[in-house]
Design a protein around this motif. Structure first.
Motif, mmCIF file in Angstrom:
data_model
loop_
_atom_site.group_PDB
_atom_site.id
_atom_site.type_symbol
_atom_site.label_atom_id
_atom_site.label_comp_id
_atom_site.label_asym_id
_atom_site.label_seq_id
_atom_site.Cartn_x
_atom_site.Cartn_y
_atom_site.Cartn_z
ATOM 1 N N LEU A 1 2.107 -69.247 -0.935
ATOM 2 C CA LEU A 1 2.623 -67.905 -1.189
ATOM 3 C C LEU A 1 1.921 -66.881 -0.313
ATOM 4 C CD1 LEU A 1 4.505 -66.121 -2.932
ATOM 5 C CD2 LEU A 1 2.588 -65.843 -4.519
ATOM 6 N N ALA A 2 0.609 -66.985 -0.221
ATOM 7 C CA ALA A 2 -0.143 -66.049 0.615
ATOM 8 C C ALA A 2 0.261 -66.180 2.078
ATOM 9 C CB ALA A 2 -1.648 -66.295 0.446
ATOM 10 N N GLY A 3 0.507 -67.405 2.510
ATOM 11 C CA GLY A 3 0.884 -67.616 3.898
ATOM 12 C C GLY A 3 2.244 -67.048 4.252
ATOM 13 N N LEU A 4 3.137 -66.987 3.272
ATOM 14 C CA LEU A 4 4.480 -66.468 3.507
ATOM 15 C C LEU A 4 4.567 -64.952 3.349
ATOM 16 C CD1 LEU A 4 6.559 -69.142 1.524
ATOM 17 C CD2 LEU A 4 6.742 -68.692 3.984
ATOM 18 N N SER A 5 3.567 -64.346 2.736
ATOM 19 C CA SER A 5 3.715 -62.970 2.249
ATOM 20 C C SER A 5 2.821 -61.983 2.986
ATOM 21 C CB SER A 5 3.375 -62.907 0.752
ATOM 22 O OG SER A 5 4.135 -63.853 0.020
ATOM 23 N N ASP A 6 3.314 -60.750 3.091
ATOM 24 C CA ASP A 6 2.500 -59.627 3.541
ATOM 25 C C ASP A 6 1.895 -58.871 2.364
ATOM 26 O OD1 ASP A 6 2.940 -59.900 6.364
ATOM 27 O OD2 ASP A 6 4.952 -59.129 6.055
ATOM 28 N N ALA A 7 2.544 -58.951 1.202
ATOM 29 C CA ALA A 7 2.051 -58.298 -0.013
ATOM 30 C C ALA A 7 2.630 -59.050 -1.202
ATOM 31 C CB ALA A 7 2.445 -56.826 -0.051
ATOM 32 N N ILE A 8 1.945 -58.977 -2.342
ATOM 33 C CA ILE A 8 2.297 -59.802 -3.497
ATOM 34 C C ILE A 8 2.287 -58.961 -4.763
ATOM 35 C CG2 ILE A 8 1.602 -61.809 -4.902
ATOM 36 C CD1 ILE A 8 0.286 -62.900 -2.265
ATOM 37 N N THR A 9 3.273 -59.209 -5.629
ATOM 38 C CA THR A 9 3.341 -58.543 -6.927
ATOM 39 C C THR A 9 3.645 -59.586 -7.996
ATOM 40 O OG1 THR A 9 4.291 -56.664 -8.120
ATOM 41 C CG2 THR A 9 5.810 -57.987 -6.792
ATOM 42 N N THR A 10 3.773 -59.133 -9.239
ATOM 43 C CA THR A 10 4.087 -60.028 -10.347
ATOM 44 C C THR A 10 5.194 -59.423 -11.187
ATOM 45 O OG1 THR A 10 3.202 -61.150 -12.310
ATOM 46 C CG2 THR A 10 2.281 -59.007 -11.786
ATOM 47 N N GLU A 11 5.938 -60.271 -11.865
ATOM 48 C CA GLU A 11 7.045 -59.775 -12.681
ATOM 49 C C GLU A 11 6.787 -59.942 -14.173
ATOM 50 O OE1 GLU A 11 10.412 -61.823 -13.741
ATOM 51 O OE2 GLU A 11 8.992 -63.385 -14.282
ATOM 52 N N PHE A 12 5.647 -60.512 -14.555
ATOM 53 C CA PHE A 12 5.306 -60.550 -15.975
ATOM 54 C C PHE A 12 3.791 -60.598 -16.139
ATOM 55 C CE2 PHE A 12 4.897 -64.888 -14.937
ATOM 56 C CZ PHE A 12 4.397 -65.632 -15.990
ATOM 57 N N GLU A 13 3.307 -60.101 -17.292
ATOM 58 C CA GLU A 13 1.879 -59.859 -17.442
ATOM 59 C C GLU A 13 1.068 -61.094 -17.746
ATOM 60 O OE1 GLU A 13 3.720 -57.846 -21.137
ATOM 61 O OE2 GLU A 13 4.388 -58.590 -19.199
ATOM 62 N N ASN A 14 1.717 -62.238 -18.033
ATOM 63 C CA ASN A 14 0.955 -63.428 -18.384
ATOM 64 C C ASN A 14 0.677 -64.349 -17.203
ATOM 65 O OD1 ASN A 14 0.554 -62.770 -21.089
ATOM 66 N ND2 ASN A 14 2.558 -63.544 -21.679
ATOM 67 N N VAL A 15 0.938 -63.891 -15.984
ATOM 68 C CA VAL A 15 0.425 -64.592 -14.809
ATOM 69 C C VAL A 15 -1.101 -64.567 -14.895
ATOM 70 C CG1 VAL A 15 0.101 -64.403 -12.319
ATOM 71 C CG2 VAL A 15 2.375 -64.179 -13.280
ATOM 72 N N PRO A 16 -1.778 -65.707 -14.715
ATOM 73 C CA PRO A 16 -3.242 -65.711 -14.848
ATOM 74 C C PRO A 16 -3.902 -64.717 -13.891
ATOM 75 C CG PRO A 16 -2.392 -67.969 -14.796
ATOM 76 C CD PRO A 16 -1.239 -67.059 -14.454
ATOM 77 N N ALA A 17 -4.728 -63.853 -14.437
ATOM 78 C CA ALA A 17 -5.414 -62.865 -13.614
ATOM 79 C C ALA A 17 -6.263 -63.512 -12.518
ATOM 80 C CB ALA A 17 -6.263 -61.946 -14.492
ATOM 81 N N PRO A 18 -6.935 -64.666 -12.770
ATOM 82 C CA PRO A 18 -7.698 -65.293 -11.684
ATOM 83 C C PRO A 18 -6.834 -65.692 -10.485
ATOM 84 C CG PRO A 18 -8.433 -66.154 -13.801
ATOM 85 C CD PRO A 18 -7.214 -65.324 -14.075
ATOM 86 N N SER A 19 -5.577 -66.022 -10.725
ATOM 87 C CA SER A 19 -4.688 -66.346 -9.608
ATOM 88 C C SER A 19 -4.430 -65.116 -8.751
ATOM 89 C CB SER A 19 -3.365 -66.916 -10.131
ATOM 90 O OG SER A 19 -3.557 -68.161 -10.772
ATOM 91 N N LEU A 20 -4.281 -63.964 -9.401
ATOM 92 C CA LEU A 20 -4.106 -62.721 -8.648
ATOM 93 C C LEU A 20 -5.371 -62.382 -7.856
ATOM 94 C CD1 LEU A 20 -2.204 -60.570 -11.296
ATOM 95 C CD2 LEU A 20 -1.240 -61.910 -9.423
ATOM 96 N N GLU A 21 -6.530 -62.667 -8.453
ATOM 97 C CA GLU A 21 -7.789 -62.454 -7.732
ATOM 98 C C GLU A 21 -7.856 -63.354 -6.497
ATOM 99 O OE1 GLU A 21 -10.757 -63.231 -10.641
ATOM 100 O OE2 GLU A 21 -10.724 -61.203 -11.478
ATOM 101 N N ASN A 22 -7.419 -64.603 -6.662
ATOM 102 C CA ASN A 22 -7.392 -65.554 -5.550
ATOM 103 C C ASN A 22 -6.535 -65.008 -4.406
ATOM 104 O OD1 ASN A 22 -6.153 -67.697 -3.921
ATOM 105 N ND2 ASN A 22 -7.112 -69.177 -5.291
ATOM 106 N N LEU A 23 -5.348 -64.547 -4.741
ATOM 107 C CA LEU A 23 -4.432 -64.041 -3.725
ATOM 108 C C LEU A 23 -4.956 -62.774 -3.058
ATOM 109 C CD1 LEU A 23 -1.151 -64.603 -5.748
ATOM 110 C CD2 LEU A 23 -1.776 -65.789 -3.624
ATOM 111 N N ALA A 24 -5.665 -61.949 -3.839
ATOM 112 C CA ALA A 24 -6.139 -60.661 -3.325
ATOM 113 C C ALA A 24 -7.239 -60.809 -2.282
ATOM 114 C CB ALA A 24 -6.627 -59.786 -4.475
#
Length: 376
Positions: free
Chosen positions: A53-76
Protein backbone atom coordinates in the motif's frame (compact mmCIF):
# COMPACT_ATOMS: atom_id res chain seq x y z
CA UNK A 1 -7.28 1.44 4.65
CA UNK A 2 -10.66 -0.29 4.69
CA UNK A 3 -12.91 -1.47 1.90
CA UNK A 4 -16.44 -0.63 3.04
CA UNK A 5 -18.99 1.77 1.62
CA UNK A 6 -17.29 4.88 3.00
CA UNK A 7 -14.12 3.83 1.21
CA UNK A 8 -16.11 3.20 -1.96
CA UNK A 9 -17.54 6.73 -1.94
CA UNK A 10 -14.12 8.19 -1.19
CA UNK A 11 -12.64 6.24 -4.12
CA UNK A 12 -15.33 7.59 -6.43
CA UNK A 13 -14.63 11.16 -5.28
CA UNK A 14 -10.87 10.73 -5.74
CA UNK A 15 -11.26 9.18 -9.17
CA UNK A 16 -13.53 12.02 -10.25
CA UNK A 17 -10.58 14.33 -9.61
CA UNK A 18 -8.25 12.11 -11.63
CA UNK A 19 -6.48 10.28 -8.82
CA UNK A 20 -5.58 6.60 -8.88
CA UNK A 21 -6.59 4.69 -5.75
CA UNK A 22 -5.51 1.63 -3.78
CA UNK A 23 -7.57 -0.18 -1.13
CA UNK A 24 -6.26 -2.56 1.53
CA UNK A 25 -8.97 -4.83 2.88
CA UNK A 26 -9.04 -8.57 3.69
CA UNK A 27 -12.37 -9.03 1.90
CA UNK A 28 -11.75 -9.82 -1.77
CA UNK A 29 -15.31 -8.65 -2.52
CA UNK A 30 -15.20 -5.40 -0.55
CA UNK A 31 -17.30 -2.50 -1.93
CA UNK A 32 -14.32 -0.12 -2.18
CA UNK A 33 -11.93 -2.74 -3.49
CA UNK A 34 -14.28 -3.60 -6.34
CA UNK A 35 -14.11 -0.05 -7.76
CA UNK A 36 -10.50 0.85 -6.94
CA UNK A 37 -7.55 0.68 -9.32
CA UNK A 38 -5.72 -1.58 -6.86
CA UNK A 39 -7.12 -3.94 -4.21
CA UNK A 40 -4.68 -5.45 -1.72
CA UNK A 41 -6.31 -8.52 -0.12
CA UNK A 42 -4.53 -8.70 3.24
CA UNK A 43 -5.24 -8.17 6.91
CA UNK A 44 -4.78 -4.66 8.26
CA UNK A 45 -1.69 -5.76 10.19
CA UNK A 46 0.00 -7.68 7.34
CA UNK A 47 3.49 -6.23 6.92
CA UNK A 48 3.76 -7.11 3.23
CA UNK A 49 0.31 -5.69 2.52
CA UNK A 50 1.14 -2.45 4.29
CA UNK A 51 4.38 -2.20 2.33
CA UNK A 52 2.48 -2.71 -0.95
CA UNK A 53 0.00 0.00 0.00
CA UNK A 54 2.78 2.42 0.88
CA UNK A 55 4.55 1.64 -2.37
CA UNK A 56 1.46 2.42 -4.43
CA UNK A 57 0.42 5.54 -2.54
CA UNK A 58 1.43 9.17 -2.18
CA UNK A 59 -0.89 9.62 0.83
CA UNK A 60 -3.04 7.30 2.93
CA UNK A 61 -6.34 7.61 4.81
CA UNK A 62 -8.81 5.29 6.52
CA UNK A 63 -12.53 4.76 6.16
CA UNK A 64 -13.30 3.32 9.60
CA UNK A 65 -11.95 3.86 13.10
CA UNK A 66 -11.14 0.24 13.94
CA UNK A 67 -8.15 0.02 11.62
CA UNK A 68 -5.30 -0.83 14.04
CA UNK A 69 -3.53 2.37 15.04
CA UNK A 70 -0.09 0.64 14.94
CA UNK A 71 -0.65 -0.07 11.24
CA UNK A 72 -1.22 3.64 10.63
CA UNK A 73 1.97 4.36 12.57
CA UNK A 74 3.80 1.87 10.34
CA UNK A 75 2.55 3.59 7.19
CA UNK A 76 3.31 7.07 8.54
CA UNK A 77 7.04 6.26 8.62
CA UNK A 78 7.18 6.66 4.84
CA UNK A 79 3.91 8.30 3.76
CA UNK A 80 1.58 11.09 4.94
CA UNK A 81 -1.30 9.45 6.84
CA UNK A 82 -4.44 11.34 7.81
CA UNK A 83 -6.08 11.11 10.18
CA UNK A 84 -3.02 10.18 12.20
CA UNK A 85 -2.70 7.14 14.43
CA UNK A 86 -3.06 9.22 17.61
CA UNK A 87 -6.44 10.62 16.55
CA UNK A 88 -7.70 7.19 15.50
CA UNK A 89 -6.49 5.64 18.77
CA UNK A 90 -8.48 8.20 20.76
CA UNK A 91 -11.64 7.43 18.80
CA UNK A 92 -11.10 3.69 19.36
CA UNK A 93 -11.25 4.05 23.14
CA UNK A 94 -14.21 5.73 24.85
CA UNK A 95 -12.14 6.40 27.97
CA UNK A 96 -9.45 8.29 26.05
CA UNK A 97 -12.14 9.96 23.94
CA UNK A 98 -13.93 11.39 26.96
CA UNK A 99 -10.66 12.65 28.40
CA UNK A 100 -9.97 14.41 25.11
CA UNK A 101 -13.41 16.03 25.14
CA UNK A 102 -12.76 17.31 28.67
CA UNK A 103 -9.39 18.76 27.61
CA UNK A 104 -11.18 20.62 24.81
CA UNK A 105 -13.75 22.04 27.23
CA UNK A 106 -16.65 20.09 25.70
CA UNK A 107 -19.12 18.59 28.17
CA UNK A 108 -20.08 14.89 28.19
CA UNK A 109 -22.88 13.13 30.04
CA UNK A 110 -21.85 12.27 33.63
CA UNK A 111 -19.97 8.98 33.52
CA UNK A 112 -17.75 6.51 35.36
CA UNK A 113 -14.92 4.36 34.06
CA UNK A 114 -15.19 0.68 35.00
CA UNK A 115 -12.04 -1.36 34.49
CA UNK A 116 -12.00 -3.46 37.67
CA UNK A 117 -14.40 -4.94 40.21
CA UNK A 118 -13.39 -2.15 42.60
CA UNK A 119 -14.37 0.45 40.00
CA UNK A 120 -17.72 -1.32 39.61
CA UNK A 121 -18.39 -1.26 43.34
CA UNK A 122 -17.51 2.44 43.50
CA UNK A 123 -19.95 3.58 40.80
CA UNK A 124 -22.10 6.42 42.22
CA UNK A 125 -25.77 5.54 42.50
CA UNK A 126 -26.80 8.77 40.78
CA UNK A 127 -25.38 7.45 37.47
CA UNK A 128 -28.25 4.96 37.34
CA UNK A 129 -30.20 4.41 35.22
CA UNK A 130 -27.48 4.54 32.61
CA UNK A 131 -25.93 2.96 29.54
CA UNK A 132 -22.96 0.64 29.92
CA UNK A 133 -20.67 0.87 26.87
CA UNK A 134 -17.57 -1.17 26.17
CA UNK A 135 -14.57 1.13 25.87
CA UNK A 136 -13.46 -0.39 22.58
CA UNK A 137 -14.99 -1.77 19.36
CA UNK A 138 -18.47 -0.35 19.86
CA UNK A 139 -20.46 1.26 17.03
CA UNK A 140 -24.04 1.25 15.68
CA UNK A 141 -25.30 0.36 19.15
CA UNK A 142 -22.98 -2.63 19.55
CA UNK A 143 -21.35 -3.12 22.93
CA UNK A 144 -24.05 -1.08 24.68
CA UNK A 145 -26.64 -2.05 27.28
CA UNK A 146 -29.14 -0.07 29.31
CA UNK A 147 -29.01 -0.73 33.04
CA UNK A 148 -31.49 0.57 35.59
CA UNK A 149 -30.18 -0.95 38.84
CA UNK A 150 -26.86 -1.87 40.36
CA UNK A 151 -27.69 -5.55 39.92
CA UNK A 152 -28.29 -5.00 36.19
CA UNK A 153 -25.04 -3.06 35.96
CA UNK A 154 -23.07 -5.87 37.60
CA UNK A 155 -24.68 -8.47 35.33
CA UNK A 156 -24.02 -6.40 32.21
CA UNK A 157 -20.36 -5.86 33.09
CA UNK A 158 -19.95 -9.60 33.80
CA UNK A 159 -21.62 -10.42 30.47
CA UNK A 160 -19.15 -8.12 28.71
CA UNK A 161 -16.35 -10.33 29.97
CA UNK A 162 -15.19 -7.73 32.45
CA UNK A 163 -13.61 -5.60 29.71
CA UNK A 164 -13.03 -1.89 30.31
CA UNK A 165 -16.33 -0.01 30.05
CA UNK A 166 -17.88 3.39 30.54
CA UNK A 167 -21.18 3.87 32.36
CA UNK A 168 -23.01 6.97 31.15
CA UNK A 169 -25.95 8.47 32.99
CA UNK A 170 -29.21 8.46 31.00
CA UNK A 171 -30.27 12.04 30.37
CA UNK A 172 -33.63 13.49 29.20
CA UNK A 173 -32.98 13.68 25.46
CA UNK A 174 -34.75 16.04 23.07
CA UNK A 175 -32.91 15.04 19.88
CA UNK A 176 -29.54 14.06 18.44
CA UNK A 177 -27.34 15.98 16.03
CA UNK A 178 -23.89 15.85 14.49
CA UNK A 179 -21.36 18.14 12.86
CA UNK A 180 -18.84 17.25 10.15
CA UNK A 181 -15.66 19.29 9.94
CA UNK A 182 -12.66 19.03 7.63
CA UNK A 183 -9.23 20.26 8.67
CA UNK A 184 -6.09 20.56 6.56
CA UNK A 185 -2.46 20.05 7.49
CA UNK A 186 -1.96 23.84 7.72
CA UNK A 187 -4.91 24.25 10.10
CA UNK A 188 -7.54 25.49 7.68
CA UNK A 189 -10.95 24.22 8.80
CA UNK A 190 -14.45 24.18 7.28
CA UNK A 191 -17.71 22.55 8.31
CA UNK A 192 -21.13 21.56 7.07
CA UNK A 193 -24.32 22.74 8.83
CA UNK A 194 -25.32 20.85 11.96
CA UNK A 195 -27.36 17.76 11.07
CA UNK A 196 -30.42 16.52 12.95
CA UNK A 197 -30.37 12.72 13.33
CA UNK A 198 -32.79 9.96 14.27
CA UNK A 199 -31.48 6.57 15.39
CA UNK A 200 -33.40 3.31 15.59
CA UNK A 201 -31.94 0.36 17.52
CA UNK A 202 -28.66 2.24 17.79
CA UNK A 203 -28.28 2.69 14.01
CA UNK A 204 -28.71 6.00 12.21
CA UNK A 205 -32.01 5.94 10.32
CA UNK A 206 -32.73 9.52 9.19
CA UNK A 207 -30.77 12.75 8.83
CA UNK A 208 -32.50 16.09 8.13
CA UNK A 209 -30.68 19.28 7.15
CA UNK A 210 -32.47 22.53 6.33
CA UNK A 211 -32.55 26.08 7.72
CA UNK A 212 -33.55 26.14 11.39
CA UNK A 213 -33.69 22.33 11.66
CA UNK A 214 -31.86 22.87 14.95
CA UNK A 215 -32.23 25.90 17.23
CA UNK A 216 -29.55 28.38 16.19
CA UNK A 217 -27.87 28.54 19.59
CA UNK A 218 -27.59 24.76 19.85
CA UNK A 219 -26.33 24.45 16.28
CA UNK A 220 -23.64 27.07 16.85
CA UNK A 221 -22.54 25.42 20.11
CA UNK A 222 -22.27 22.07 18.32
CA UNK A 223 -20.21 23.55 15.48
CA UNK A 224 -17.88 25.35 17.91
CA UNK A 225 -17.44 22.19 19.98
CA UNK A 226 -16.69 20.03 16.94
CA UNK A 227 -14.09 22.50 15.71
CA UNK A 228 -12.48 22.61 19.17
CA UNK A 229 -12.30 18.81 19.28
CA UNK A 230 -10.57 18.73 15.89
CA UNK A 231 -8.22 21.57 16.78
CA UNK A 232 -7.35 19.93 20.10
CA UNK A 233 -5.56 17.04 18.35
CA UNK A 234 -4.37 18.99 15.29
CA UNK A 235 -6.66 16.71 13.31
CA UNK A 236 -6.16 16.32 9.56
CA UNK A 237 -9.04 14.91 7.53
CA UNK A 238 -12.82 14.68 7.87
CA UNK A 239 -14.19 14.30 11.40
CA UNK A 240 -17.77 13.77 12.59
CA UNK A 241 -18.79 14.63 16.16
CA UNK A 242 -22.15 13.44 17.50
CA UNK A 243 -24.11 15.30 20.19
CA UNK A 244 -27.18 14.98 22.37
CA UNK A 245 -29.44 18.00 22.81
CA UNK A 246 -31.26 17.65 26.12
CA UNK A 247 -34.80 18.61 27.01
CA UNK A 248 -33.55 21.81 28.68
CA UNK A 249 -31.57 22.81 25.56
CA UNK A 250 -28.20 21.79 26.99
CA UNK A 251 -25.69 20.22 24.58
CA UNK A 252 -23.46 17.24 25.49
CA UNK A 253 -21.04 15.41 23.23
CA UNK A 254 -21.59 11.70 22.56
CA UNK A 255 -18.67 10.48 20.43
CA UNK A 256 -16.49 11.26 17.43
CA UNK A 257 -15.74 9.35 14.24
CA UNK A 258 -12.38 10.05 12.54
CA UNK A 259 -13.79 9.67 9.03
CA UNK A 260 -16.78 10.61 6.89
CA UNK A 261 -20.05 9.58 8.51
CA UNK A 262 -23.49 8.25 7.62
CA UNK A 263 -25.04 11.51 8.81
CA UNK A 264 -23.04 13.36 6.15
CA UNK A 265 -24.24 11.35 3.15
CA UNK A 266 -26.81 14.05 2.31
CA UNK A 267 -23.89 16.29 1.25
CA UNK A 268 -23.44 14.19 -1.91
CA UNK A 269 -26.60 15.69 -3.46
CA UNK A 270 -27.47 18.82 -1.46
CA UNK A 271 -24.14 20.66 -1.42
CA UNK A 272 -21.62 21.93 -3.94
CA UNK A 273 -19.01 19.75 -2.25
CA UNK A 274 -19.52 16.43 -0.41
CA UNK A 275 -17.81 15.15 2.72
CA UNK A 276 -15.84 12.78 0.46
CA UNK A 277 -14.67 15.65 -1.74
CA UNK A 278 -13.32 17.33 1.39
CA UNK A 279 -11.63 14.09 2.47
CA UNK A 280 -9.82 14.00 -0.90
CA UNK A 281 -8.79 17.63 -0.55
CA UNK A 282 -7.37 17.19 2.96
CA UNK A 283 -5.41 14.15 1.83
CA UNK A 284 -4.06 15.82 -1.31
CA UNK A 285 -3.22 19.12 0.38
CA UNK A 286 -5.73 21.05 -1.73
CA UNK A 287 -7.60 24.20 -0.62
CA UNK A 288 -10.63 23.69 1.61
CA UNK A 289 -13.41 25.90 0.31
CA UNK A 290 -16.37 26.26 2.68
CA UNK A 291 -19.08 23.90 1.37
CA UNK A 292 -22.42 25.46 0.45
CA UNK A 293 -25.79 23.75 0.85
CA UNK A 294 -28.09 24.47 -2.09
CA UNK A 295 -31.09 22.26 -1.22
CA UNK A 296 -33.05 21.12 1.78
CA UNK A 297 -32.23 17.45 2.37
CA UNK A 298 -33.34 14.27 4.08
CA UNK A 299 -31.19 11.14 4.08
CA UNK A 300 -32.73 7.70 4.65
CA UNK A 301 -30.38 4.89 5.66
CA UNK A 302 -31.19 1.68 3.74
CA UNK A 303 -30.56 -1.51 5.70
CA UNK A 304 -30.79 -5.08 4.46
CA UNK A 305 -34.10 -5.43 6.33
CA UNK A 306 -35.79 -3.73 3.36
CA UNK A 307 -35.11 -6.82 1.26
CA UNK A 308 -37.15 -8.92 3.73
CA UNK A 309 -40.22 -6.76 4.42
CA UNK A 310 -42.51 -9.67 3.50
CA UNK A 311 -40.66 -12.06 5.80
CA UNK A 312 -39.63 -14.53 3.08
CA UNK A 313 -36.74 -14.71 0.65
CA UNK A 314 -34.78 -11.58 -0.18
CA UNK A 315 -36.64 -9.39 -2.68
CA UNK A 316 -35.15 -6.28 -4.32
CA UNK A 317 -36.93 -3.15 -3.03
CA UNK A 318 -39.06 -1.09 -5.43
CA UNK A 319 -36.32 1.26 -6.57
CA UNK A 320 -38.12 2.31 -9.76
CA UNK A 321 -41.11 3.56 -7.76
CA UNK A 322 -38.81 5.49 -5.45
CA UNK A 323 -36.81 7.02 -8.30
CA UNK A 324 -40.02 8.20 -9.96
CA UNK A 325 -40.37 10.68 -7.07
CA UNK A 326 -38.94 14.21 -7.44
CA UNK A 327 -35.53 14.91 -5.95
CA UNK A 328 -34.62 11.31 -5.11
CA UNK A 329 -31.01 10.16 -5.34
CA UNK A 330 -30.29 6.47 -4.72
CA UNK A 331 -26.83 5.35 -3.59
CA UNK A 332 -26.29 1.58 -3.32
CA UNK A 333 -22.99 0.24 -2.05
CA UNK A 334 -22.41 -2.73 -4.34
CA UNK A 335 -22.86 -5.35 -1.62
CA UNK A 336 -23.79 -8.69 -3.13
CA UNK A 337 -25.85 -10.03 -0.22
CA UNK A 338 -28.57 -8.29 1.76
CA UNK A 339 -28.66 -9.11 5.48
CA UNK A 340 -30.80 -7.68 8.26
CA UNK A 341 -29.02 -4.75 9.90
CA UNK A 342 -26.45 -4.48 7.10
CA UNK A 343 -26.00 -1.05 5.53
CA UNK A 344 -26.84 -1.53 1.85
CA UNK A 345 -27.20 2.07 0.71
CA UNK A 346 -28.87 5.39 1.36
CA UNK A 347 -31.51 7.54 -0.29
CA UNK A 348 -31.08 11.31 -0.45
CA UNK A 349 -34.16 13.45 -1.08
CA UNK A 350 -33.57 17.10 -2.03
CA UNK A 351 -35.82 20.01 -2.89
CA UNK A 352 -36.44 23.73 -2.55
CA UNK A 353 -38.45 23.46 0.67
CA UNK A 354 -38.33 21.08 3.58
CA UNK A 355 -42.10 20.55 3.33
CA UNK A 356 -41.75 19.21 -0.20
CA UNK A 357 -38.74 17.11 0.74
CA UNK A 358 -40.48 15.66 3.79
CA UNK A 359 -43.58 14.79 1.78
CA UNK A 360 -41.45 12.95 -0.78
CA UNK A 361 -39.43 11.24 1.96
CA UNK A 362 -42.59 10.00 3.68
CA UNK A 363 -43.88 8.61 0.39
CA UNK A 364 -40.54 6.92 -0.36
CA UNK A 365 -40.49 5.43 3.13
CA UNK A 366 -43.98 3.99 2.60
CA UNK A 367 -42.91 2.45 -0.71
CA UNK A 368 -39.85 0.86 0.89
CA UNK A 369 -41.55 -0.28 4.08
CA UNK A 370 -39.67 2.08 6.40
CA UNK A 371 -41.32 3.28 9.63
CA UNK A 372 -43.39 6.45 9.33
CA UNK A 373 -43.27 9.20 10.52
CA UNK A 374 -39.60 9.69 9.79
CA UNK A 375 -39.09 12.17 12.61
CA UNK A 376 -39.90 11.87 16.30
Amino acid sequence: MGGGQLGRMFVHAAQQMGYFTAVLDPDADSPAGRVSHHHIHTDYTDVDGLARLAGLSDAITTEFENVPAPSLENLAVTRPVSPGADAVAIAQDRIREKSHFARCGVECAPYAVIETADHLAAVPSDLLPGILKTARLGYDGKGQRRVATRAELEAAWTDSGGVPCVLEKLLPLDFECSVIVARSEDGQMVNFPAQRNLHRDGILAVTEVYPDNIPKAAAQRAISAARSIAEGISYVGVLCVEFFVLADGKLVVNEMAPRPHNSGHWTMDACDMSQFDLQVRTLAGLPLNPPRQHSAAIMLNLLGDLWFVDGGEAVEPRWADVLALPGTHLHLYGKTEARRGRKMGHLNITGESIDAVRSTADFAAAVLGLPIPLSE
